[in-house]
Design a protein around this motif. Structure first.
Motif, mmCIF file in Angstrom:
data_model
loop_
_atom_site.group_PDB
_atom_site.id
_atom_site.type_symbol
_atom_site.label_atom_id
_atom_site.label_comp_id
_atom_site.label_asym_id
_atom_site.label_seq_id
_atom_site.Cartn_x
_atom_site.Cartn_y
_atom_site.Cartn_z
ATOM 1 N N ARG A 128 -6.745 -5.598 -4.591
ATOM 2 C CA ARG A 128 -5.605 -6.507 -4.811
ATOM 3 C C ARG A 128 -6.044 -7.963 -4.666
ATOM 4 O O ARG A 128 -5.690 -8.816 -5.472
ATOM 5 N N TYR A 153 2.089 1.736 -3.404
ATOM 6 C CA TYR A 153 0.988 2.222 -4.226
ATOM 7 C C TYR A 153 0.814 3.730 -4.053
ATOM 8 O O TYR A 153 0.669 4.465 -5.027
ATOM 9 N N GLU A 169 -6.820 2.433 2.134
ATOM 10 C CA GLU A 169 -6.064 1.203 2.367
ATOM 11 C C GLU A 169 -6.978 -0.023 2.265
ATOM 12 O O GLU A 169 -6.622 -1.037 1.677
ATOM 13 N N PHE A 174 -7.754 -0.649 -1.362
ATOM 14 C CA PHE A 174 -6.570 -1.171 -2.037
ATOM 15 C C PHE A 174 -6.432 -2.673 -1.823
ATOM 16 O O PHE A 174 -6.245 -3.430 -2.770
ATOM 17 N N TYR A 178 0.828 -1.202 0.000
ATOM 18 C CA TYR A 178 0.000 0.000 0.000
ATOM 19 C C TYR A 178 0.864 1.255 0.000
ATOM 20 O O TYR A 178 0.563 2.223 -0.697
#
Length: 63
Positions: A50, A27, A43, A46, A24
């Motif tokens: 993923r 990213y 978060e 994300f 993260y």
């Protein structure tokens, strides 16, 4: 003693990188680059994204 603690912190950071725990943060660093117009994912979003991408297109992994 400080050298031992620094070594352990370094190893923990390395292990976290190998396991993807810092994904993260990577990213967010990538998202700050020029060309990204939208807001970054949270978060939670994300990790959900993923996980969904890994489920949809599994690649070689241990488990």
């Amino acid at each position: 003693m400080n050298a031992v603690l620094a070594g352990l912190r370094g190893f923990a950071g390395y292990l976290g990188g190998v396991l993807g725990a810092d994904a993260y943060q990577k990213y967010l660093a990538h998202h700050e680059a020029p060309g990204h117009t939208g807001a970054p994912l949270t978060e939670r979003e994300f990790w959900r994204d993923r996980s969904d991408r890994q489920e949809a297109a599994p690649q070689g992994r241990c488990c």
